[in-house]
Design a protein around this motif. Sequence first.
Motif, PDB file in Angstrom:
ATOM      1  N   ALA A  27       0.773  -1.172  -0.183  1.00 18.12           N
ATOM      2  CA  ALA A  27       0.148  -0.031   0.148  1.00 18.12           C
ATOM      3  C   ALA A  27       0.676   1.213   0.150  1.00 18.12           C
ATOM      4  O   ALA A  27       0.628   2.320  -0.802  1.00 18.12           O
ATOM      5  N   ILE A  28       2.002   1.383   0.843  1.00 18.58           N
ATOM      6  CA  ILE A  28       2.931   2.338   0.918  1.00 18.58           C
ATOM      7  C   ILE A  28       3.416   2.728  -0.433  1.00 18.58           C
ATOM      8  O   ILE A  28       3.735   3.380  -1.198  1.00 18.58           O
ATOM      9  N   GLY A  29       3.588   1.310  -1.343  1.00 21.30           N
ATOM     10  CA  GLY A  29       4.551   1.490  -2.614  1.00 21.30           C
ATOM     11  C   GLY A  29       3.550   1.944  -3.598  1.00 21.30           C
ATOM     12  O   GLY A  29       3.859   2.527  -4.589  1.00 21.30           O
ATOM     13  N   ALA A  30       2.243   1.710  -3.310  1.00 22.25           N
ATOM     14  CA  ALA A  30       1.055   2.308  -4.217  1.00 22.25           C
ATOM     15  C   ALA A  30       1.059   3.856  -4.213  1.00 22.25           C
ATOM     16  O   ALA A  30       0.914   4.483  -5.419  1.00 22.25           O
ATOM     17  N   VAL A  31       1.537   4.457  -3.205  1.00 25.08           N
ATOM     18  CA  VAL A  31       1.549   6.044  -2.917  1.00 25.08           C
ATOM     19  C   VAL A  31       3.163   6.500  -3.269  1.00 25.08           C
ATOM     20  O   VAL A  31       3.236   7.574  -3.684  1.00 25.08           O
ATOM     21  N   LEU A  32       3.997   5.977  -2.663  1.00 26.78           N
ATOM     22  CA  LEU A  32       5.275   6.324  -2.666  1.00 26.78           C
ATOM     23  C   LEU A  32       6.036   5.357  -3.612  1.00 26.78           C
ATOM     24  O   LEU A  32       6.079   4.093  -3.664  1.00 26.78           O
ATOM     25  N   PRO A  33       6.735   6.146  -4.659  1.00 19.76           N
ATOM     26  CA  PRO A  33       7.342   5.250  -5.962  1.00 19.76           C
ATOM     27  C   PRO A  33       8.673   4.303  -5.584  1.00 19.76           C
ATOM     28  O   PRO A  33       9.323   4.066  -6.342  1.00 19.76           O
ATOM     29  N   ILE A  34       9.042   4.528  -4.204  1.00 17.99           N
ATOM     30  CA  ILE A  34      10.138   3.989  -3.681  1.00 17.99           C
ATOM     31  C   ILE A  34      10.051   2.260  -3.419  1.00 17.99           C
ATOM     32  O   ILE A  34      11.012   1.675  -3.809  1.00 17.99           O
ATOM     33  N   LEU A  35       8.809   1.818  -3.193  1.00 19.70           N
ATOM     34  CA  LEU A  35       8.638   0.390  -2.856  1.00 19.70           C
ATOM     35  C   LEU A  35       7.783   0.006  -4.171  1.00 19.70           C
ATOM     36  O   LEU A  35       6.574   0.509  -4.613  1.00 19.70           O
ATOM     37  N   PRO A  36       7.939  -1.214  -4.679  1.00 18.78           N
ATOM     38  CA  PRO A  36       7.070  -1.979  -5.636  1.00 18.78           C
ATOM     39  C   PRO A  36       5.781  -2.310  -4.913  1.00 18.78           C
ATOM     40  O   PRO A  36       5.817  -2.865  -3.660  1.00 18.78           O
ATOM     41  N   THR A  37       4.654  -2.157  -5.656  1.00 20.25           N
ATOM     42  CA  THR A  37       3.561  -2.855  -4.936  1.00 20.25           C
ATOM     43  C   THR A  37       3.206  -4.170  -5.308  1.00 20.25           C
ATOM     44  O   THR A  37       2.908  -5.231  -4.314  1.00 20.25           O
ATOM     45  N   THR A  38       3.265  -4.522  -6.690  1.00 26.64           N
ATOM     46  CA  THR A  38       2.997  -6.000  -7.127  1.00 26.64           C
ATOM     47  C   THR A  38       3.704  -6.989  -6.117  1.00 26.64           C
ATOM     48  O   THR A  38       2.753  -7.888  -5.778  1.00 26.64           O
ATOM     49  N   PRO A  39       4.721  -7.119  -5.956  1.00 24.10           N
ATOM     50  CA  PRO A  39       5.359  -8.298  -5.265  1.00 24.10           C
ATOM     51  C   PRO A  39       5.145  -8.353  -3.794  1.00 24.10           C
ATOM     52  O   PRO A  39       4.532  -9.597  -3.356  1.00 24.10           O
ATOM     53  N   PHE A  40       4.740  -7.319  -3.228  1.00 23.88           N
ATOM     54  CA  PHE A  40       4.326  -7.247  -1.854  1.00 23.88           C
ATOM     55  C   PHE A  40       2.728  -7.638  -1.880  1.00 23.88           C
ATOM     56  O   PHE A  40       2.297  -8.366  -0.834  1.00 23.88           O
ATOM     57  N   VAL A  41       1.987  -7.477  -2.661  1.00 23.76           N
ATOM     58  CA  VAL A  41       0.358  -7.658  -3.003  1.00 23.76           C
ATOM     59  C   VAL A  41       0.569  -9.281  -2.963  1.00 23.76           C
ATOM     60  O   VAL A  41      -0.396 -10.028  -2.306  1.00 23.76           O
ATOM     61  N   ILE A  42       1.193  -9.806  -3.982  1.00 25.05           N
ATOM     62  CA  ILE A  42       1.222 -11.315  -4.220  1.00 25.05           C
ATOM     63  C   ILE A  42       1.722 -11.979  -3.131  1.00 25.05           C
ATOM     64  O   ILE A  42       1.149 -13.064  -2.753  1.00 25.05           O
ATOM     65  N   LEU A  43       2.636 -11.442  -2.433  1.00 24.23           N
ATOM     66  CA  LEU A  43       3.025 -12.134  -1.161  1.00 24.23           C
ATOM     67  C   LEU A  43       2.109 -11.943   0.010  1.00 24.23           C
ATOM     68  O   LEU A  43       1.932 -13.194   0.691  1.00 24.23           O
ATOM     69  N   SER A  44       1.241 -10.955   0.172  1.00 25.48           N
ATOM     70  CA  SER A  44       0.310 -10.848   0.966  1.00 25.48           C
ATOM     71  C   SER A  44      -0.786 -12.031   0.808  1.00 25.48           C
ATOM     72  O   SER A  44      -1.436 -12.640   1.538  1.00 25.48           O
ATOM     73  N   ALA A  45      -1.212 -12.114  -0.568  1.00 24.33           N
ATOM     74  CA  ALA A  45      -2.253 -13.024  -0.903  1.00 24.33           C
ATOM     75  C   ALA A  45      -1.892 -14.460  -0.480  1.00 24.33           C
ATOM     76  O   ALA A  45      -2.735 -15.138   0.032  1.00 24.33           O
ATOM     77  N   PHE A  46      -0.715 -14.787  -0.904  1.00 24.93           N
ATOM     78  CA  PHE A  46      -0.275 -15.848  -0.624  1.00 24.93           C
ATOM     79  C   PHE A  46      -0.217 -16.288   1.007  1.00 24.93           C
ATOM     80  O   PHE A  46      -0.551 -17.085   1.443  1.00 24.93           O
ATOM     81  N   ALA A  47       0.467 -15.252   1.945  1.00 30.54           N
ATOM     82  CA  ALA A  47       0.362 -15.346   3.167  1.00 30.54           C
ATOM     83  C   ALA A  47      -0.941 -15.430   3.916  1.00 30.54           C
ATOM     84  O   ALA A  47      -1.126 -16.297   4.671  1.00 30.54           O
ATOM     85  N   TYR A  48      -2.019 -14.744   3.435  1.00 29.12           N
ATOM     86  CA  TYR A  48      -3.154 -14.626   3.740  1.00 29.12           C
ATOM     87  C   TYR A  48      -4.041 -16.046   3.592  1.00 29.12           C
ATOM     88  O   TYR A  48      -4.731 -16.384   4.149  1.00 29.12           O
ATOM     89  N   GLY A  49      -3.403 -16.564   2.309  1.00 27.83           N
ATOM     90  CA  GLY A  49      -4.058 -17.838   1.974  1.00 27.83           C
ATOM     91  C   GLY A  49      -3.665 -18.902   3.114  1.00 27.83           C
ATOM     92  O   GLY A  49      -4.528 -20.076   3.001  1.00 27.83           O
ATOM     93  N   LYS A  50      -2.682 -18.815   3.452  1.00 32.81           N
ATOM     94  CA  LYS A  50      -2.079 -19.704   4.716  1.00 32.81           C
ATOM     95  C   LYS A  50      -2.873 -19.460   6.271  1.00 32.81           C
ATOM     96  O   LYS A  50      -2.838 -20.338   6.995  1.00 32.81           O
ATOM     97  N   SER A  51      -3.151 -18.219   6.269  1.00 29.58           N
ATOM     98  CA  SER A  51      -3.568 -17.896   7.693  1.00 29.58           C
ATOM     99  C   SER A  51      -5.110 -17.389   7.608  1.00 29.58           C
ATOM    100  O   SER A  51      -5.739 -17.775   8.395  1.00 29.58           O
ATOM    101  N   SER A  52      -5.619 -16.813   6.356  1.00 28.95           N
ATOM    102  CA  SER A  52      -7.064 -16.175   6.500  1.00 28.95           C
ATOM    103  C   SER A  52      -7.655 -16.050   5.339  1.00 28.95           C
ATOM    104  O   SER A  52      -7.402 -15.327   4.443  1.00 28.95           O
ATOM    105  N   PRO A  53      -8.240 -17.230   4.824  1.00 31.39           N
ATOM    106  CA  PRO A  53      -8.837 -17.232   3.522  1.00 31.39           C
ATOM    107  C   PRO A  53      -9.899 -16.110   3.110  1.00 31.39           C
ATOM    108  O   PRO A  53      -9.839 -15.763   2.191  1.00 31.39           O
ATOM    109  N   ARG A  54     -10.332 -15.736   4.286  1.00 31.89           N
ATOM    110  CA  ARG A  54     -11.485 -14.666   3.985  1.00 31.89           C
ATOM    111  C   ARG A  54     -10.529 -13.338   3.583  1.00 31.89           C
ATOM    112  O   ARG A  54     -11.069 -12.822   2.761  1.00 31.89           O
TER     113      ARG A  54
END
Length: 129
Positions: A27-54
């Motif tokens: 989310a920070i990367g979506a606002v600040l161009p210093i961080l990439p957004t896509t890899p962090f979002v993909i990692l989030s989806a993977f991690a949430y898939g392991k912890s919280s399907p919702r």
Amino acid sequence: MALPENGYGPARILWFCLGSISLALGAIGAVLPILPTTPFVILSAFAYGKSSPRLEQWLKDSPTFGPMIADWRAHGAIAPRYKRLAVGMMAAAFLLSLVLGVSGKVLIIQALCLSDAAAYVLSRPNGPR
């Protein structure tokens, strides 16, 4: 190690924390161009898939993040727009290090890491047309 179906075992808590931290960085990367957004979002989806399907489903249904996740899962793809943004930000980070006078050893390590990361991002398919 199998994750418990219900409850909050240590593994689920760790996956949830990783997903939350990763999503915050995305989310920070979506606002600040210093961080990439896509890899962090993909990692989030993977991690949430392991912890919280919702929460994983919430991300997949998101109009902002959902298409990134879908492209990655279906095709291992990163859209050209995000590729350009990621590589541009890597170049900007390196230029900032040059301007700030970071030591030569650090610049060499940074250049190697960033060029490997850029090569990986650019080697991913663009996704369906």
